[in-house]
Scaffold this motif. Structure first.
Motif, PDB file in Angstrom:
ATOM      1  N   ILE A   1      49.990  35.904  65.793  1.00 60.32           N
ATOM      2  CA  ILE A   1      48.985  35.042  66.644  1.00 60.32           C
ATOM      3  C   ILE A   1      47.699  34.343  65.983  1.00 60.32           C
ATOM      4  N   ALA A   2      47.443  34.988  65.159  1.00 52.42           N
ATOM      5  CA  ALA A   2      46.729  34.956  64.304  1.00 52.42           C
ATOM      6  C   ALA A   2      46.805  33.340  63.307  1.00 52.42           C
ATOM      7  N   ILE A   3      48.364  33.135  62.495  1.00 56.41           N
ATOM      8  CA  ILE A   3      48.851  32.485  61.923  1.00 56.41           C
ATOM      9  C   ILE A   3      48.828  31.227  62.750  1.00 56.41           C
ATOM     10  N   THR A   4      48.679  31.427  63.824  1.00 58.61           N
ATOM     11  CA  THR A   4      49.136  30.218  65.130  1.00 58.61           C
ATOM     12  C   THR A   4      48.081  29.764  65.623  1.00 58.61           C
ATOM     13  N   ILE A   5      47.343  30.400  66.094  1.00 58.45           N
ATOM     14  CA  ILE A   5      45.379  29.858  65.859  1.00 58.45           C
ATOM     15  C   ILE A   5      44.959  29.096  64.236  1.00 58.45           C
ATOM     16  N   THR A   6      45.919  29.370  63.432  1.00 60.60           N
ATOM     17  CA  THR A   6      44.685  29.535  62.425  1.00 60.60           C
ATOM     18  C   THR A   6      45.390  28.062  62.095  1.00 60.60           C
ATOM     19  N   LEU A   7      47.063  27.237  61.943  1.00 58.52           N
ATOM     20  CA  LEU A   7      47.238  26.294  61.784  1.00 58.52           C
ATOM     21  C   LEU A   7      46.920  25.237  62.582  1.00 58.52           C
ATOM     22  N   LEU A   8      46.439  25.691  64.222  1.00 55.07           N
ATOM     23  CA  LEU A   8      45.588  24.497  65.232  1.00 55.07           C
ATOM     24  C   LEU A   8      44.125  24.410  64.379  1.00 55.07           C
ATOM     25  N   ASN A   9      43.458  25.403  64.045  1.00 58.12           N
ATOM     26  CA  ASN A   9      42.254  24.893  63.916  1.00 58.12           C
ATOM     27  C   ASN A   9      41.809  23.800  62.679  1.00 58.12           C
ATOM     28  N   ILE A  10      42.970  24.143  61.498  1.00 61.55           N
ATOM     29  CA  ILE A  10      43.172  23.337  60.253  1.00 61.55           C
ATOM     30  C   ILE A  10      43.237  22.120  60.572  1.00 61.55           C
ATOM     31  N   PHE A  11      44.157  21.911  61.351  1.00 60.97           N
ATOM     32  CA  PHE A  11      44.680  20.058  61.818  1.00 60.97           C
ATOM     33  C   PHE A  11      44.304  19.822  62.598  1.00 60.97           C
ATOM     34  N   ASN A  12      43.197  20.350  63.737  1.00 59.26           N
ATOM     35  CA  ASN A  12      42.827  20.155  64.674  1.00 59.26           C
ATOM     36  C   ASN A  12      41.509  18.975  64.964  1.00 59.26           C
TER      37      ASN A  12
ATOM     38  N   ASN B   1      52.374  13.348  58.034  1.00 55.10           N
ATOM     39  CA  ASN B   1      53.287  13.597  57.765  1.00 55.10           C
ATOM     40  C   ASN B   1      53.151  15.291  58.605  1.00 55.10           C
ATOM     41  N   PHE B   2      52.975  15.457  59.313  1.00 53.29           N
ATOM     42  CA  PHE B   2      52.965  16.742  59.958  1.00 53.29           C
ATOM     43  C   PHE B   2      52.864  15.905  61.174  1.00 53.29           C
TER      44      PHE B   2
ATOM     45  N   TYR C   1      57.058  15.274  57.869  1.00 53.52           N
ATOM     46  CA  TYR C   1      58.532  14.385  58.251  1.00 53.52           C
ATOM     47  C   TYR C   1      58.104  13.745  56.438  1.00 53.52           C
ATOM     48  N   PRO C   2      59.060  13.561  55.698  1.00 51.98           N
ATOM     49  CA  PRO C   2      58.386  13.158  54.356  1.00 51.98           C
ATOM     50  C   PRO C   2      58.005  10.911  54.144  1.00 51.98           C
ATOM     51  N   PHE C   3      58.519  10.633  55.478  1.00 51.56           N
ATOM     52  CA  PHE C   3      57.979   9.465  55.657  1.00 51.56           C
ATOM     53  C   PHE C   3      58.677   9.345  57.590  1.00 51.56           C
TER      54      PHE C   3
ATOM     55  N   PRO D   1      63.143  11.257  60.201  1.00 50.06           N
ATOM     56  CA  PRO D   1      63.807  12.565  59.872  1.00 50.06           C
ATOM     57  C   PRO D   1      62.680  13.932  59.569  1.00 50.06           C
ATOM     58  N   TYR D   2      62.832  15.076  60.073  1.00 52.93           N
ATOM     59  CA  TYR D   2      61.797  15.726  59.895  1.00 52.93           C
ATOM     60  C   TYR D   2      62.274  17.525  59.377  1.00 52.93           C
ATOM     61  N   VAL D   3      61.832  18.077  58.813  1.00 53.13           N
ATOM     62  CA  VAL D   3      62.085  19.712  58.470  1.00 53.13           C
ATOM     63  C   VAL D   3      60.955  20.200  59.262  1.00 53.13           C
TER      64      VAL D   3
END
Length: 219
Positions: free
Chosen positions: A7-18, A80-81, A127-129, A135-137
């Motif tokens: 849960i902490a990882i998910t919240i952190t990702l959201l905050n970083i890119f928000n 890219n993300f 996304y590389p481009f 395309p994406y991973v």
């Protein structure tokens, strides 16, 4: 403790890119869901050729082992993300028993069991481009709600009989896909390998995997 870490990882990702987040997009998808034990039954030399018959065989064999339907949210974070959220429903048929009239041999009903997996997932697409074809991973963490149902089919009508106690497990998914821009909407094709019970399984519980091959649209 491990659940709190997810849960902490998910919240952190959201905050970083928000701060750089773009418009939220909504979509839905559907396709084949295949348990790890039946991968060779679905993806083999007869189904992995570029022909109409091979595609029909792939769909037919795949849907016999399981199917997926779901909704998807995506939000561009930068060039890219993108953040992605998924809510899915997977059904994996397990067994089928025919009930026959002992006098006439006529089929009276069919009893079937199926395992249901409902993943609630959040992750990122890389996304590389980005262009008309992008395309994406993808990688995600998922909370999986799991139960087994028993149904009776009488005169073509399915009647639920019972369900087993539910389980919940944390896992993750890794895959590749592509978005195809069609103007007002995007067509999406994605293949993803899902580890269903990384965290929360009992001591004697086997590791569980399944693969999804999905087609969807995003608005």
């Amino acid at each position: 403790m491990k659940k709190l870490l997810f849960i902490a990882i998910t919240i952190t990702l959201l905050n970083i890119f928000n701060a750089k987040a773009g418009t939220l997009h909504f979509g839905f998808n559907a396709g084949i869901a295949t348990p790890d034990s039946k991968m060779n039954q679905v993806y083999n030399q007869n189904t992995m050729q570029w022909s109409t018959n091979s595609l029909a065989n792939l769909v037919s064999q795949g849907l016999s082992t399981g199917y997926h339907v779901g909704i998807k949210l995506s939000m561009p974070l930068n060039s890219n993300f993108s953040f992605v959220g998924n809510l899915g429903y997977n059904s994996f048929p397990q067994s089928e028993i025919q009930v026959l009239d002992p006098q006439t041999g006529k089929q009276l009903a069919t009893l079937s069991t199926a395992t249901k997996v409902i993943p609630i997932a959040a992750g990122l697409n890389l996304y590389p481009f980005k262009s008309l074809i992008s395309p994406y991973v993808t990688g995600e963490i998922a909370y999986n709600y799991i139960y087994t149902s028993v149904e009776s089919k009488i005169a073509g009508q399915s009647i639920p009989i019972s369900t087993t106690p539910t389980d919940s497990r944390f896992g993750f998914g890794l895959g590749v896909g592509t978005d195809i821009s069609l103007g007002l909407l995007d067509l999406n094709v994605e293949g993803k390998y899902n580890y269903m019970n990384l965290i929360g399984k009992t001591t004697d519980e086997n590791q569980k995997f399944y693969f999804t091959l999905l087609v969807g649209v995003t608005f």
